[in-house]
Design an enzyme around this catalytic site. Sequence first.
Site: not given
Length: 682
Positions: A542-543
């Site tokens: 996600q990051e």
Amino acid sequence: MSIGSKGLAIILSTGLSMLALSASAQQPTAVAAASAASAIKKERNDVIEAERAVAAREKLKKARLAIAHNDQRELKKLKKELKDYPLLPYIDYWAISKNLSRLPYDDIDRFLEEYDGTAIGDWMRVRVLRELGSRERFRAYLKYYRPDRITRTSLRCYYADALSRHGDKKEAYALIEELWSVGASQPKECDPAFDRWISDGGLTDALAWKRHYLSVTAGNLDLAAYIARKMNKTDTQRAELMRAVYRKPEQILNYDKFIKKDPEYRDIVNIGLRRLAQRDAGKAGSAWQRYSASYLYDDDEQDEFLRYLALQFARQDDHKGLKDLIKHNDGFFDQRAGEWLIRQSLREMDWAQVEFWIDQLPTEEQNQDRWLYWKARAIDEQASHGKSEAQTRKALAQQLYRKAAAERSYYGFLSSDAIGQDYSFVDKPAPIKPEQVEEVAARAGMQRARELQAIGEFYHARREWDYATDDMTTQELMSAGRIASAWGWYHKSIQSILAADYLDDLELRFPLAFSDIVAEVSGRMGKKTALDSYLVYAIARQESHFSHDAKSHAGAMGLMQLLPSTASETARKAGVPYRHSWDLLNPTTNINLGAYYLNSLLNRFDNNRFLAAAAYNAGPGRVSSWLRDTDKKLPFDVWIETIPYSETRKYVQNVLSYSVIYAYRSGTKTSLLRKGEAESKL
């Protein structure tokens, strides 16, 4: 020569050989011998290839030194030896760049002709244009400028200046007018072109007013005041009033002062209405009724303002005001406002209103997995409280859950849990042909990207990749995704398969990247918490999409996007060596620090993974504040759906669903939520 690269090739080759030998034990002797011989041959070839790559990189270093020392004889010799090396163009680029101030036109022309349309060719063109523009070599500037490829505002301004001096003045002034008509300050390179245009009478009263209006709208009052000094006396006074209204928008409630025939007052009112709406949407709504009758806004303008007003009602938590706005404006319904009303109704646990507002959404939206789940949930809650026709309604809820459960998503997984159904993963490898993978990988741009990545020139590596894949077909993009995965360039693998719009190849979309590091760290740190490798994977995915050198605008760095300040504090607690911010670009360091910080959040929030994920994104202080506001009154799904920050809401949902997908990718069956998480009241 680097032993590391050679050793890596030997290790990889030996592994392949051992696999072949193991397989040969179950084959006839002749076949086994042939298989073993093939594996040994491949091992030797891999070693030779690795040694050649290391030797070429050593020569590249020497070439850069030769350029730095202006050793043309050595440089010529090295270029000859590197004639087949993918980064030969970069040697020429560095050599020309060192002498760019001398403007070696012959070398520049040869380079741009040979590498026209490539990443390095276009970057050289930008460098040349900057040099020519700064030195006002505008005839040459016109020769090198490409309107279809140059987007930088500073270079466009140089071009306008060059055209106004040595080209088509009409075209130049049309471009200058476009560059002028913005609500922000333009770079200093634009000033000469603007000055000449103004001296020639290009700045009309209308254009001055337009930029002033745009500047005030954007909140750039200093720029607006500067523009006002170029206006006639009447417009200067009106401009001053506009800025005063921006600061104190309540002034527009003096209707007699602002309802005028002059169109400039209409602009002042528009700014006042929007500024007033930001402070008090109710007052702005009442003022809008008066002004819309006087200024006769068309349908598009009315719809635009009502959407803006609806958003302000939502931001001010004015539930009643927003409902009245929708009620009193026939045919008006803003989707964002509708979604806010759904979430507000969820927060109040008013299930009938949840269902009502979902039914107001466009049909296409109602069929999204998010609203299928929530409508089913609302029906379930009402039916369980004795509503008439409960069985029919419950059957409808089951139908909606089943429809949502077909999706591989957060809401799909929630729906599957609601009806006791297995999750739908829809895992289908992309239809990729090996021969096309080989052809795409062999392209010059792809080879340059790979070699730049290998030597640590990450910026240029990304540019080369982006240029190489920019005009690829869907099939070629799928192949590029496979290539990037094989090269360990996971963020480009994800990027390529998404660009191909093929979402069902979970191996490429959700790679088990840096698996050894993730397994070691999560195994060591997660013995007493809910930290596992799936959660670490999900956060990193996600990051950064597993881009180890990712840097955000806020300053976060690396795979798990840590701020240097957070990393420094975490390193002290974790006992992880950390001296400089660039240490965060090392995958081992970054994953160790990121996992430790995530583990500390799990400890703080009672091993609740979605609270820890929310804190990782928005900060633990905000999450604690949100928990105080809800006072343990909300079920977990309602709490997540009503997280005040839309970014954090989406972040948490992604992390939970990605964790499930990573468990599946690892051969493990897991649930979206653990028992304590699913039963929690927040």
